[in-house]
Scaffold this active site. Structure first.
Site, PDB file in Angstrom:
ATOM      1  N   ARG A  72      16.501 -22.200  21.769  1.00  0.00           N
ATOM      2  CA  ARG A  72      17.792 -22.793  22.143  1.00  0.00           C
ATOM      3  C   ARG A  72      18.746 -21.714  22.659  1.00  0.00           C
ATOM      4  O   ARG A  72      19.583 -21.957  23.520  1.00  0.00           O
ATOM      5  CB  ARG A  72      18.388 -23.506  20.926  1.00  0.00           C
ATOM      6  N   GLU A  82      18.063 -19.462  24.636  1.00  0.00           N
ATOM      7  CA  GLU A  82      17.823 -19.314  26.081  1.00  0.00           C
ATOM      8  C   GLU A  82      18.637 -20.340  26.865  1.00  0.00           C
ATOM      9  O   GLU A  82      19.155 -20.055  27.937  1.00  0.00           O
ATOM     10  CB  GLU A  82      16.331 -19.513  26.408  1.00  0.00           C
ATOM     11  N   SER A  96      18.101 -13.187  23.552  1.00  0.00           N
ATOM     12  CA  SER A  96      18.474 -14.454  22.903  1.00  0.00           C
ATOM     13  C   SER A  96      18.692 -14.270  21.400  1.00  0.00           C
ATOM     14  O   SER A  96      19.230 -15.155  20.734  1.00  0.00           O
ATOM     15  CB  SER A  96      17.424 -15.543  23.171  1.00  0.00           C
ATOM     16  N   HIS A  97      18.275 -13.141  20.828  1.00  0.00           N
ATOM     17  CA  HIS A  97      18.523 -12.892  19.403  1.00  0.00           C
ATOM     18  C   HIS A  97      19.106 -11.499  19.162  1.00  0.00           C
ATOM     19  O   HIS A  97      18.894 -10.906  18.118  1.00  0.00           O
ATOM     20  CB  HIS A  97      17.259 -13.171  18.579  1.00  0.00           C
ATOM     21  N   PHE A 143       7.206 -17.101  18.745  1.00  0.00           N
ATOM     22  CA  PHE A 143       7.839 -18.009  19.707  1.00  0.00           C
ATOM     23  C   PHE A 143       8.414 -19.240  19.042  1.00  0.00           C
ATOM     24  O   PHE A 143       8.021 -19.620  17.944  1.00  0.00           O
ATOM     25  CB  PHE A 143       6.854 -18.420  20.810  1.00  0.00           C
ATOM     26  N   LEU A 187      11.670 -13.746  14.439  1.00  0.00           N
ATOM     27  CA  LEU A 187      10.786 -13.530  13.290  1.00  0.00           C
ATOM     28  C   LEU A 187       9.977 -12.242  13.395  1.00  0.00           C
ATOM     29  O   LEU A 187       9.411 -11.781  12.413  1.00  0.00           O
ATOM     30  CB  LEU A 187       9.828 -14.723  13.140  1.00  0.00           C
TER      31      LEU A 187
HETATM   32  P1  NDP Z   1       9.108 -16.174  24.438  1.00  0.00           P
HETATM   33  O1  NDP Z   1       8.566 -17.337  25.159  1.00  0.00           O
HETATM   34  O2  NDP Z   1      10.074 -15.305  25.123  1.00  0.00           O
HETATM   35  O3  NDP Z   1       7.928 -15.241  23.916  1.00  0.00           O
HETATM   36  C1  NDP Z   1       6.953 -15.723  23.049  1.00  0.00           C
HETATM   37  C2  NDP Z   1       5.897 -14.696  22.729  1.00  0.00           C
HETATM   38  O4  NDP Z   1       4.952 -14.697  23.800  1.00  0.00           O
HETATM   39  C3  NDP Z   1       6.385 -13.264  22.576  1.00  0.00           C
HETATM   40  O5  NDP Z   1       5.647 -12.660  21.561  1.00  0.00           O
HETATM   41  C4  NDP Z   1       6.088 -12.671  23.963  1.00  0.00           C
HETATM   42  O6  NDP Z   1       5.901 -11.267  23.962  1.00  0.00           O
HETATM   43  C5  NDP Z   1       4.804 -13.387  24.316  1.00  0.00           C
HETATM   44  N1  NDP Z   1       4.566 -13.482  25.749  1.00  0.00           N
HETATM   45  C6  NDP Z   1       5.434 -13.877  26.700  1.00  0.00           C
HETATM   46  N2  NDP Z   1       4.839 -13.852  27.913  1.00  0.00           N
HETATM   47  C7  NDP Z   1       3.575 -13.405  27.713  1.00  0.00           C
HETATM   48  C8  NDP Z   1       2.475 -13.155  28.569  1.00  0.00           C
HETATM   49  N3  NDP Z   1       2.547 -13.340  29.866  1.00  0.00           N
HETATM   50  N4  NDP Z   1       1.335 -12.706  28.009  1.00  0.00           N
HETATM   51  C9  NDP Z   1       1.232 -12.501  26.688  1.00  0.00           C
HETATM   52  N5  NDP Z   1       2.245 -12.722  25.822  1.00  0.00           N
HETATM   53  C10 NDP Z   1       3.397 -13.172  26.342  1.00  0.00           C
HETATM   54  O7  NDP Z   1       9.738 -16.666  23.038  1.00  0.00           O
HETATM   55  P2  NDP Z   1      10.704 -17.887  22.719  1.00  0.00           P
HETATM   56  O8  NDP Z   1      11.767 -17.991  23.752  1.00  0.00           O
HETATM   57  O9  NDP Z   1       9.922 -19.089  22.398  1.00  0.00           O
HETATM   58  O10 NDP Z   1      11.371 -17.338  21.364  1.00  0.00           O
HETATM   59  C11 NDP Z   1      12.204 -16.203  21.411  1.00  0.00           C
HETATM   60  C12 NDP Z   1      12.641 -15.809  20.015  1.00  0.00           C
HETATM   61  O11 NDP Z   1      13.467 -16.796  19.453  1.00  0.00           O
HETATM   62  C13 NDP Z   1      11.524 -15.580  19.014  1.00  0.00           C
HETATM   63  O12 NDP Z   1      11.642 -14.252  18.558  1.00  0.00           O
HETATM   64  C14 NDP Z   1      11.790 -16.562  17.899  1.00  0.00           C
HETATM   65  O13 NDP Z   1      11.533 -16.069  16.586  1.00  0.00           O
HETATM   66  C15 NDP Z   1      13.280 -16.797  18.055  1.00  0.00           C
HETATM   67  N6  NDP Z   1      13.662 -18.096  17.513  1.00  0.00           N
HETATM   68  C16 NDP Z   1      14.288 -18.124  16.308  1.00  0.00           C
HETATM   69  C17 NDP Z   1      14.663 -19.331  15.755  1.00  0.00           C
HETATM   70  C18 NDP Z   1      15.289 -19.401  14.419  1.00  0.00           C
HETATM   71  O14 NDP Z   1      15.583 -20.491  13.962  1.00  0.00           O
HETATM   72  N7  NDP Z   1      15.501 -18.330  13.711  1.00  0.00           N
HETATM   73  C19 NDP Z   1      14.409 -20.593  16.449  1.00  0.00           C
HETATM   74  C20 NDP Z   1      13.694 -20.441  17.691  1.00  0.00           C
HETATM   75  C21 NDP Z   1      13.358 -19.228  18.202  1.00  0.00           C
HETATM   76  P3  NDP Z   1       7.046 -10.309  24.630  1.00  0.00           P
HETATM   77  O15 NDP Z   1       8.211 -10.370  23.695  1.00  0.00           O
HETATM   78  O16 NDP Z   1       6.399  -8.970  24.699  1.00  0.00           O
HETATM   79  O17 NDP Z   1       7.345 -10.872  25.984  1.00  0.00           O
HETATM   80  O1  PYC Z   2      17.160 -19.929  19.613  1.00  0.00           O
HETATM   81  O2  PYC Z   2      16.384 -21.913  19.040  1.00  0.00           O
HETATM   82  C1  PYC Z   2      17.009 -20.856  18.791  1.00  0.00           C
HETATM   83  C2  PYC Z   2      17.566 -20.679  17.430  1.00  0.00           C
HETATM   84  C3  PYC Z   2      17.918 -21.663  16.566  1.00  0.00           C
HETATM   85  C4  PYC Z   2      18.386 -21.021  15.444  1.00  0.00           C
HETATM   86  C5  PYC Z   2      18.300 -19.689  15.664  1.00  0.00           C
HETATM   87  N1  PYC Z   2      17.779 -19.497  16.887  1.00  0.00           N
END
Ligand code: NDP
Ligand code: PYC
Length: 345
Positions: free
Chosen positions: A187, A189, A47-48, A180, A125
């Site tokens: 988004r 995803e 997703s990134h 997370f 991040l």
């Molecule tokens: P995920 O739900 O995929 O993962 C969240 C965290 O939980 C990760 O560190 C992951 O580790 C860990 N995790 C997942 N499953 C388990 C488990 N069973 N046990 C223990 N730890 C677990 O993340 P999101 O989809 O919420 O976010 C994905 C990315 O999107 C992030 O990197 C975030 O920074 C980025 N993002 C950026 C935005 C922006 O504006 N720049 C906005 C929103 C999101 P692992 O990776 O090892 O699975």
């Molecule tokens: O995946 O939610 C997201 C997002 C928003 C801006 C950058 N990533």
């Protein structure tokens, strides 16, 4: 017709960097963006990863980010707050510039902050968190996004997907890192589900009328939901306060007003807080690093996994076996390299 391809990390870097340089980014911006995007692919964080290149180029073409920005470090002697103005460029180059001074102040004071203002931010991040843990420091990182998430009890987009990350340094192991979105999912995803024609899991989103939906299109037109109900809603709000209002930068609704769309990468600020475990633990019994290891062992001892464990395993696979890209992904990289900004609308 391009075939699916296994690339070394270095080879993918060269392809991605060439796209950004051909599209008119200066080397400071192109190199920093390439680092985070390739890291996303390498660690199987699709997703990134490379899927974000198009959005970055669209944002350049729309004139909402300066592809030739040179970030500026603002240091106030004796202050624990290090600031970098991204000069309307991408956050990643600004972070790289601020990191050494921020790490030095965190070690000196035990606690310091890096504030990035006026940046475009679309990346995960964890690359930043990991960079701070490499300095032997713990870190909290957060930023707003644009209004796409309804607060719990509400029914319209207001908060951002506001990512929140934490890292703890470990002496003989990869750091403890979680990262997370404060929405149920990022988004990105939802967009990946839409592109591959898959329904969303229940509980991710509501449609424009406020009804639960599993349709990606309806979710994109409606609102996403915070993770953990009122708890995620409050953490998302905290991020608007600390990494938006407190640092004098835009909140997620203001970002959406400014951009007028969620198809471009958001423009706002970012807050990174660094802590020295040694400084905090000084004078108290026990070595904080050894005590942390006991806690991690106990977690893993129950059969649970540490966050980032999947990512670190994916990294190891990429380092030894390369990164596999699909035919469509290879074609898209070739197209972006050839056409530059002409490839995006
Ligand atoms: P995920 O739900 O995929 O993962 C969240 C965290 O939980 C990760 O560190 C992951 O580790 C860990 N995790 C997942 N499953 C388990 C488990 N069973 N046990 C223990 N730890 C677990 O993340 P999101 O989809 O919420 O976010 C994905 C990315 O999107 C992030 O990197 C975030 O920074 C980025 N993002 C950026 C935005 C922006 O504006 N720049 C906005 C929103 C999101 P692992 O990776 O090892 O699975
Ligand atoms: O995946 O939610 C997201 C997002 C928003 C801006 C950058 N990533």
């Amino acid at each position: 017709m391009a075939q699916s391809l296994t690339l070394t990390i270095t080879a993918l870097r060269e392809r991605v960097e060439a796209i950004f340089l051909n599209a008119g980014l200066n080397p400071v911006q192109a190199t920093a963006l390439t680092t985070v995007i390739v890291a996303g692919e390498r660690d199987a964080c699709k997703s990134h990863g490379i899927y974000r290149i198009e959005g970055a180029l669209r944002t350049v073409k729309a004139g909402k980010v300066d592809p030739r920005a040179i970030p500026e470090l603002q240091l106030n002697e004796g202050s624990a707050i290090v600031k970098v103005n991204a000069k309307r460029g991408f956050a990643n180059a600004a972070f790289e510039l601020g990191l050494p001074a921020f790490a030095k102040r965190t070690s000196e004071f035990g606690l310091a902050a890096l504030v990035i203002n006026d940046c475009t931010h679309f990346s995960a991040l964890w690359p930043e968190v990991e960079a701070v843990t490499k300095e032997g420091l713990a870190a909290l990182v957060m930023c707003p996004s644009y209004a796409t998430v309804a607060p719990t009890g509400g029914n319209k987009p207001l908060l951002g997907t506001n990512p929140f990350a934490f890292g703890w340094p470990r002496k003989d192991a990869a750091p403890y890192v979680f990262d997370f979105a404060t929405s149920v999912a990022a988004r990105g995803e939802i967009e990946l589900h839409r592109r591959s024609g898959r329904s969303l899991p229940q509980g991710w989103a509501i449609d424009a009328e406020g009804n639960p939906t599993t349709e990606p299109e309806a979710a994109l037109a409606g609102a996403m939901l915070p993770f953990g109900g009122h708890k995620g809603s409050a953490i998302g709000t905290m991020i608007e306060l600390l990494a938006g209002i407190m640092i004098g930068d835009l909140t997620s609704p203001e970002v959406l007003d400014y951009l007028g769309t969620t198809t471009l990468a958001p423009f706002h600020g970012e807050l990174i807080i660094g802590m020295s475990p040694e400084a905090f633990a000084a004078g108290r019994p026990g070595d904080p690093f050894a005590r942390a290891e006991k806690l991690f062992d106990a977690i893993v001892g129950q059969g649970a996994r540490l966050p980032s464990q999947r990512r670190f395993a994916a990294r190891q696979t990429s380092e030894t076996q390369g990164i596999i890209l699909t035919e469509a992904e290879v074609e898209q990289l070739d197209r972006l390299r050839e056409l530059g900004l002409e490839a995006v609308s």
